[in-house]
Write an enzyme that holds these catalytic residues in place. Sequence first.
Site, short mmCIF file in Angstrom:
data_model
loop_
_atom_site.label_atom_id
_atom_site.label_comp_id
_atom_site.label_asym_id
_atom_site.label_seq_id
_atom_site.Cartn_x
_atom_site.Cartn_y
_atom_site.Cartn_z
N LYS A 118 8.95 26.87 8.35
CA LYS A 118 7.79 25.99 8.19
C LYS A 118 6.74 26.33 9.25
O LYS A 118 7.10 26.80 10.33
CB LYS A 118 8.22 24.53 8.40
N ARG A 133 18.11 19.96 -1.78
CA ARG A 133 18.73 19.97 -3.11
C ARG A 133 20.05 20.72 -3.10
O ARG A 133 20.93 20.46 -3.90
CB ARG A 133 17.73 20.56 -4.12
#
Length: 506
Positions: free
Chosen positions: A286, A360
């Site tokens: 990120k 996920r």
Amino acid sequence: MNTNLSSSVPSQLETDCLVVVVLDRNEKDRNEKDKPVVTVESSDAAVREAAKDVISSGEVTGKTFETTLLHRPTGLKAKRLLLLGGGKAKTFSAAELRKLAGAAVRTLKSKSIRSFAFVVPETAIPSSQGLRAIVEGAFVGNFDPGYYKSDRNDKDQKIDAITIVVHGDAHDAKALESAMQAGRIVAESQNFTRDLVNEPSNRMTPTMMAERAKKMAAEVGLNCETYGADKIKQLKMGAFWGVAQGSDEPPALIVLRYDPVGAADKVHLGLVGKAVTFDTGGISIKPADGMEKMKYDMAGGATMIGAMRAIALLKPKVKVTAIICATENMPSGKAQKPGDVQIAMSGKSIEIINTDAEGRLVLADGLCYARQLGCTHLVDAATLTGAVVVALGYVNAGIFASDDQMYERFAIANKQTGEKMWRLPLDDEYKENLKSNIADMVNAGSRWGGAIFAAMFLKEFAEDTPWIHLDIAGTAWMEEAKPWIAKGPSGIALRSLVEFVKGWES
Ligand code: BES
Ligand code: MN
Ligand code: ZN
């Protein structure tokens, strides 16, 4: 914070501050330049009299969160009278009242007041419901995130005791007492969750989170098992391990079980939480800007741990198991890389397109494990996607549901608690995006509909078990303080989850 019930006449109550709600009974909209019709929500004539002058002066409009503090109010035993605006009478509800109680706490504690009395407004809300909302709001408002401030004066002060003053329709003392207890349990559990979420990643590693869950479980009489990398590998949780493998900090699989006598054996609820104690993005790293916030990427897991605390104390007759997948998401020489293929516990293969789509992956195996343990209905909570923030902003959490009946049950519970959530779709057409060239599916697709993509991915692992997914990425952290709540962890979804679980009671 101590909580007391009182049924005395408000004006006769000795307290540092008496708080009464004032409402605007003018039904027209503000922009019609109509004067508000302000009413004091207590039938005590002395309280109305004490507020009369300041109201007739036009100073008090009843606008939501407006505060007017009077010292030594005439005819009252209280040292102060706080008139708290609750907005239009027409739209006033328990959700508003909950926030007002939080606002009262936050206003008064900043003035070095340590205890006060809140008068349950005599509106359409039943006493026990109003009482519960006030207790919940007060506890939520009393939370202070400044844990590591060393200057005591810099630390927010707290309210030590609140008295809730109930009125005429309140005959059933037992019902009131239990409403107060329930409000307290749920709100303290919400604050327990906020405690976990507030901690930075160096003070809330997966191992520490597992220890906190264990300690809580021992206190409330829950069964808690925590496992490390060995068990994760033994269960063939390849998706979970794919994320965990890159970190020096060991992962934790936390299982909390609540199995009361007398529960129907047809229903076994499974609560699955994402607990990424820090999300760097992994190799798909990120940007630095704002990365510090990724300490709250364990909020879904913390919510499930807090919900289990409330469930253990409220004792509904329904079987519930919580599964929390805790890990860091780090780049390292051992980290998974884009293009890698992982085999999930269910046997499905996943091509890792983006290592930052890690939530996920851990949930895929958490959901599969919940099914293996026999859960008949699944709910997961996760700070899963930036895309849900694009869709719903910081106001509503996203709900996805594979089963309309289960959704209806959740929506009823959700409505009761004043938590804002909005349903998003799971049409089959979206499934197209999951296709991989090499494996059964990819873990990340195009930018568009990113929150839905993530939910569609999870659905592959909930399979045919009725399932609800809560994407709390935009709502688990308050970006700014509100009158009723501090900046920082919100504890969103816990109240809805607990209410939802109670709805299954046999
Ligand atoms: N933890 C983030 C999602 C998130 C974003 C939480 C903002 C809180 C605030 C999640 O793991 C993530 O990185 N998602 C990516 C997915 C993308 C790579 C497909 C995202 O939303 O950008
Ligand atoms: Mn991520
Ligand atoms: Zn994440």
